[in-house]
Structure formats: structure tokens, C-alpha cells
Design an enzyme around this catalytic site. Structure first.
Site, mmCIF file in Angstrom:
data_model
loop_
_atom_site.group_PDB
_atom_site.id
_atom_site.type_symbol
_atom_site.label_atom_id
_atom_site.label_comp_id
_atom_site.label_asym_id
_atom_site.label_seq_id
_atom_site.Cartn_x
_atom_site.Cartn_y
_atom_site.Cartn_z
ATOM 1 N N ARG A 109 25.981 19.238 42.902
ATOM 2 C CA ARG A 109 24.711 19.964 42.871
ATOM 3 C C ARG A 109 24.758 21.188 43.790
ATOM 4 O O ARG A 109 25.327 21.124 44.879
ATOM 5 C CB ARG A 109 23.591 19.014 43.340
ATOM 6 C CG ARG A 109 22.181 19.559 43.212
ATOM 7 C CD ARG A 109 21.800 19.798 41.791
ATOM 8 N NE ARG A 109 20.342 19.907 41.605
ATOM 9 C CZ ARG A 109 19.787 20.317 40.458
ATOM 10 N NH1 ARG A 109 20.547 20.649 39.416
ATOM 11 N NH2 ARG A 109 18.482 20.373 40.339
ATOM 12 N N THR A 407 21.269 23.577 29.675
ATOM 13 C CA THR A 407 22.336 22.972 30.447
ATOM 14 C C THR A 407 23.302 22.512 29.391
ATOM 15 O O THR A 407 23.053 22.704 28.203
ATOM 16 C CB THR A 407 21.723 21.811 31.254
ATOM 17 O OG1 THR A 407 20.865 22.360 32.232
ATOM 18 C CG2 THR A 407 22.722 20.915 31.920
ATOM 19 N N GLU A 446 19.272 27.575 40.408
ATOM 20 C CA GLU A 446 18.960 26.143 40.551
ATOM 21 C C GLU A 446 17.887 25.863 41.587
ATOM 22 O O GLU A 446 17.188 24.851 41.505
ATOM 23 C CB GLU A 446 20.235 25.384 40.917
ATOM 24 C CG GLU A 446 20.290 23.974 40.395
ATOM 25 C CD GLU A 446 20.453 23.946 38.886
ATOM 26 O OE1 GLU A 446 19.627 23.309 38.229
ATOM 27 O OE2 GLU A 446 21.398 24.565 38.365
#
Ligand code: GLU
Length: 596
Positions: A109, A407, A446
Site C-alpha cells: 500500500r 484498479t 491513493e
């Protein structure tokens, strides 16, 4: 969009040539078939893109394992599907090791820079407009994808990063045929791309999006991939690429005269150099004798899919009517989202009750709120997983904030039975809109997955920004085992709807007995603790939608939810790869050795 019968799919796979190690002059596949299902042995790959899936199959044919192939497919998607994912973003990889029968996960992440505070998206105490945050340096997190590849290859791969990224480098240099999806994605982003010198040069070379059927090349990305191959990830997290990346974040390359407000970010070279992609214990939910493994926080995928499954397990879904099945699916989604929104965030910053969220006792206490005859009205309050009490709720309802919906997910299994489910993203379609000048890849946005302010005033929000913090994700790469052996692996894009999409396909396949490709193709609806359930127009056209309305469900309509790829092991040892039949133009399922 091409749809093929299974027979023509298998026929086409028999004549797919091996990918040469060095680049030929022509595009890889002028008309690579998009096929939703393939069955056979020797390894399987499912992704949204034919070129990428083919590269994965070639790696498997040449003796690579599932991790080698997954990295090669992901790198190829960075070329052909660059608006969904790439080295400028992050993701989560779930791995099953056939030798040890262990499931592991890598958390790739993106992180907020160390300079970020809780007020990252506030100005004068008020949140900045979401639409402005989306296209900014401010929303760019430190990318996690290159480190994820490196970590996974070192840990479980047999190929080096050099070998695994090579086919994608060749693809970027040689070019590929622009399809309708690529063209649409550039068109949808054209106004943003036109405002950055680098993005404009790459994606709007003549002032317009590349034409369908033309060959698209990305030599800058090919060079960046070559640097990664030759020097490893230090060529990305340090050195010239890192300098250019940080520069693009801190001084976005806005076209002179553009009127867009583009806020810079505060990322530093030290932020990049310090990035790690840690392994995390997978989440595990026992479901009807199977073990469902998923991604732990900072993704909310594993806990939310797992809690919803535990709630649904209180009823035998295989015996319910279609309407009752869907009603329970929507209600279990609603309840588990209420809990997700209250409790899930980066575990380094708050004490996330991961184990408790996945306890059957907690699920039972939530399931008791479901009535077979009446839908819950609107958003519901969370429960307290540390003190589950039957039918108890805890405080105010917790809404689900917006997340982007683009995504990509890829699923691979190899001849030894190793499996990878890998979801990767740059958040919004086109990420921040900023291509790193001279490097050929888009930066993510993000950090917009953080809550800008607490979602419910007065209720603690575990997803506020913080220094080095990872925004909460919904990505749900999932692997299902039966007594330690894989039976099914899957995942999807779709922002917060990823969770309900994965839950839907799991229950359609495991409980309702649909063939995998039909479970994927079935019309979708997504309830995320809101008054309205988001539903595909195809779902709203079913008689069940009317019956659900009669129970009190309300719907808003959307054209498409998600883009699933999956693989499953058949009882006779063959594998099936499956993908979308129509969503996003149809997916690309492939097998090394077709055995009908
Ligand atoms: N940023 C989202 C997440 O991490 C994914 C976005 C998408 O699926 O498009 O959950």
C-alpha cells in the site's frame, strides 16, 4: 468487445505463439482474443488484458512459477492498463505456497509522506474540494508496487526482477494495439492530461487520444523498467527516477497557462528510500468448511468479506430462494460495512480489532439484526467487536466514503499448485493525472482514500491522514482453501464495491452453485451501509429487483460494478481461469495446456 465460445477460446489458445525473449518489431498481438474462460493444466492466468495474460502464460511455460508470472503480468498491465495500475501505485498480493500450504500476504500500500498530518486535506479548517485533491501532488502516496514485486520474487519466486519485468519492457518498447477501453480511458482523462506537460506528451501526442487500432509505444516506461531490471528497486526508490518522481509531486509539471488548481505534495527522497512492503498475517474466515484467506488492514477487504461471510453462514444460502439469498447478501454487506467504516484503518496508527471482527460470535450478534421480511432502512450503526452483544449496535451510523473504481486484479496458478491473487491500483482511473516526466508512468492519488475529516462527527475515524500512514483500502485479493488445498482465488477492482463483488462471486459459486464464469457474469448490486444499494442496470431489470424493493430495498443504478478475475482448481486436478464476459470489454482467461 469480443465474446467467444469456449471452443473457439481453446482453439485460439492452441495457436498462441511463445513469446520470444527479445523484442520483435511488430506489436505483440494485433488481435489477441478476449476470452472469459479457459480450462486445462500447466498453469492458468486471468487478467483484464490479453497481452498481459499471454505474458503470464509464457512465463509459466518457460518454467516460471505463479509469483514470477504474477509480477510479469502486473508489469505488463502497467503498460497496457496504465490508468488502473503501475509502478506509480500500490497493491496487495496474496500468495499460497503449495509446498508449505501456507497463505502469506504482501502489503504494498502507498504511504503518506512523513510530513503529512491529520489536516492533510484541510485548508483553513475546511476540507479542500475532492475534485481538486484528485488531481494534485498532495494526494500522491509513496508507491509500493516495485517493492511488492521485489519482495514477492525474493520470497517465493524463481525468477529475478530482471527476468520478470523483461517481457513488459519489450511490450512497452514494441507497442501494443490500442483497444476501445484504452481509448476511452484517455478520453475520460483528456482534460486532466492536457494540463500536465508530461501526461499530454505521452497520452495526447497529437492533441487527441490514440486511435483504436493504432500502436501505442511507451519508450520512457521501457527505460524505467530497464533501470529496475538492471539495478533493482534502488533504481526507483533512489537515484534519478526517485528525484524525478519527488520533483513531479512537489512541483507538478503544469502546462503554462493552465487554469487548474494543482496543489503540490510534500514527499521527499527520504520518504521514498524508507518505503517497505511488509508481509502481514492474512485474514482467515471459516466458511462452510472452507478457509477464506484475505488481506488484513490497512485493507478492509479481508475483515469485511470475512465478517459478511460469517453473517451469511447463519443461513443455508443454498436452500434459500433467489430473493432471500440476495436480501441476505445485501443486509450482510450493510452490516459489515458499518463495522468496517468504524474500525478498519492502518494498524500502525490505531488498534484495529481484526481478530474480533472475524469472530463468529460477533457475526452472530450482527446477523440477529437481519429480518427475512424487511430491509434495514438506510445506514446502520456499527457493533462493538470487542464486546459482542446480540443485536446490539454502538453509536451513530457510519457512512462509506467515496473511493475510486479503477484498479486491476490478476489471478495466477502454476503447475505446482502455487497461487497468487494480486490487486493493484493507482486509485482513480488515471491516478493523479501526473506522468513523471521522462519516466512514462502515472502517479497514484491513493491518499484520497483517507477520510478528509471524520466521516461521522464525534465518532473516532481510524482512517484520517497521518505521517507515513497507509490509507484504508477495500482491495480484496482472496484465496479459498479446502483442507489446505486451493479451490478458488479471485479479486476485483471497484473501490469499496470490491468487497461486495468478491462476496457476491464467492457466494454465487460456493453456495448457489453457479459455474465460475456465470458467477462472475451475474448482475451485481453493492450495498455499503447506505440508503440506496448501487445496482447494475442489468440487476435492476431482473424480477428479483422488484421483489427486493417490496422488502424495502432501494436502488441507484450504474452501468458496471467491478471486473473480476479468478481461477479455480477442479476436482480432477485441472484448473479453470475465468474472467468477465462483458464488463470492461471482457477479460482474458488463459491456460498453458488446454484440456477441454
Ligand atoms: N483505492 C481503492 C482501494 O484501495 C481502489 C480503487 C479502485 O478499485 O479503483 O480500495
Amino acid at each position: 468487445m469480443l465474446r467467444s465460445t469456449i471452443a473457439s477460446v481453446l482453439a485460439s489458445l492452441l495457436v498462441v505463439p511463445l513469446l520470444p525473449a527479445t523484442a520483435p518489431a511488430a506489436p505483440l498481438t494485433a488481435e489477441a482474443p478476449r476470452v472469459p474462460v479457459a480450462v486445462g493444466a500447466g498453469g492458468v492466468v486471468s487478467s483484464v488484458d490479453p497481452d498481459a495474460s499471454q505474458i503470464g502464460i509464457d512465463v509459466l511455460r518457460r518454467g516460471g512459477n505463479a509469483v514470477d508470472a504474477a509480477v510479469a503480468v502486473a508489469a505488463a498491465l502497467g503498460v497496457t492498463d496504465p490508468f488502473s495500475a503501475g509502478i506509480g501505485g500500490g497493491g496487495f498480493l496474496v500468495h499460497y505456497d503449495a509446498r508449505t500450504r501456507k497463505v502469506s500476504t504482501v502489503d504494498g500500500r502507498e504511504t503518506a509522506p512523513t510530513a503529512a498530518t491529520e489536516g492533510l486535506f484541510l485548508e483553513n479548517g475546511a476540507p479542500i474540494p475532492f475534485s481538486q485533491a484528485v488531481t494534485s501532488g498532495l494526494s500522491v502516496g509513496v508507491p509500493g508496487t516495485p517493492r511488492t514485486w521485489e519482495h514477492a520474487l525474493r520470497r517465493w519466486g524463481t525468477w529475478s526482477l530482471d527476468q520478470a519485468v523483461r517481457p513488459a519492457e519489450d511490450l512497452a518498447r514494441r507497442g501494443f494495439t490500442v483497444d476501445a477501453t484504452f481509448h476511452r480511458q484517455v478520453s475520460e482523462n483528456a482534460a486532466r492530461f492536457a494540463d500536465f506537460t508530461s501526461s499530454r506528451a505521452l497520452y495526447l501526442p497529437d492533441g487527441t487520444p490514440p486511435a483504436v487500432g493504432s500502436t501505442f509505444r511507451n519508450p520512457d516506461l521501457a527505460d524505467t523498467y530497464r533501470a529496475l531490471r538492471e539495478d533493482g528497486t534502488s533504481a526507483f526508490y533512489g537515484g534519478d527516477v526517485a528525484r524525478d518522481l519527488v520533483d513531479a509531486v512537489r512541483r507538478p509539471p503544469v502546462v503554462p497557462g493552465a487554469t487548474r488548481t494543482v496543489r503540490p505534495g510534500a514527499m521527499t527522497l527520504a520518504d521514498l528510500a524508507g518505503y517497505t512492503a511488509p508481509e502481514r498475517e492474512p485474514t482467515r474466515a471459516r466458511y462452510r468448511g472452507l478457509d477464506v484467506f484475505g488481506m488484513a488492514p490497512p485493507s478492509s477487504g479481508g475483515t469485511t468479506v470475512g465478517e459478511a461471510l460469517n453473517i451469511l453462514e447463519t443461513t443455508d444460502l443454498s436452500r434459500e430462494t433467489e430473493v432471500q439469498y440476495l436480501h441476505r447478501f445485501l443486509e450482510a454487506s450493510r452490516l459489515s460495512f458499518a463495522d468496517r467504516n468504524r474500525w478498519a484503518g492502518d494498524p500502525a496508527f490505531s488498534d484495529v480489532p481484526t481478530r474480533e471482527l472475524l469472530s463468529q460470535r460477533f457475526a452472530d450478534s450482527r446477523a440477529c439484526l437481519i429480518s427475512p421480511t424487511t430491509a434495514m432502512a438506510g445506514a446502520v450503526a456499527p457493533g462493538d467487536p470487542r464486546h459482542p452483544a446480540p443485536c446490539a449496535t454502538n453509536g451513530e451510523p457510519t457512512a462509506t466514503p467515496y473511493e475510486g473504481t479503477d484498479t486491476t486484479h490478476l489471478t495466477v496458478a502454476d503447475r505446482w499448485g502455487n497461487v497468487v491473487a494480486y490487486t493493484l491500483t493507482i486509485e482513480q482511473e488515471g491516478g493523479s493525472g501526473i506522468v513523471v516526466p521522462g519516466r512514462g508512468f502515472l502517479l497514484n492519488n491513493e491518499l484520497t482514500d483517507f477520510s478528509f475529516t471524520p466521516v461521522t462527527p464525534g465518532v473516532p475515524d481510524p482512517n484520517l491522514p497521518g505521517p507515513g500512514k497507509r490509507p484504508r483500502s477495500s482491495m480484496s485479493p482472496t484465496i479459498v482453501l479446502d483442507h489446505g488445498r486451493p479451490v478458488l482465488a479471485l479479486g476485483s477492482p471497484g473501490g469499496a464495491s470490491i468487497i461486495t463483488t468478491v462476496l457476491h462471486v464467492l457466494t454465487r459459486r460456493l453456495d448457489r452453485g453457479l459455474p465460475l464464469v456465470e458467477a462472475i457474469a451475474a448482475p451485481r448490486a453493492s450495498q455499503r451501509n447506505a440508503t440506496n444499494t448501487q445496482a447494475e442496470t442489468s440487476f435492476l431489470a431482473t424480477p428479483e429487483a422488484e421483489a427486493l424493493r417490496a422488502l424495502g430495498h432501494r436502488f441507484s443504478s450504474t452501468s458496471e460494478i467491478g471486473a473480476v478475475t479468478a481461477v479455480e482448481r477442479l476436482p480432477d486436478g485441472r484448473w479453470r481461469a475465468a474472467a468477465e464476459t462483458t464488463r470492461r470489454g471482457g477479460g482474458a482467461a488463459r491456460v498453458v495446456r488446454p484440456i477441454p
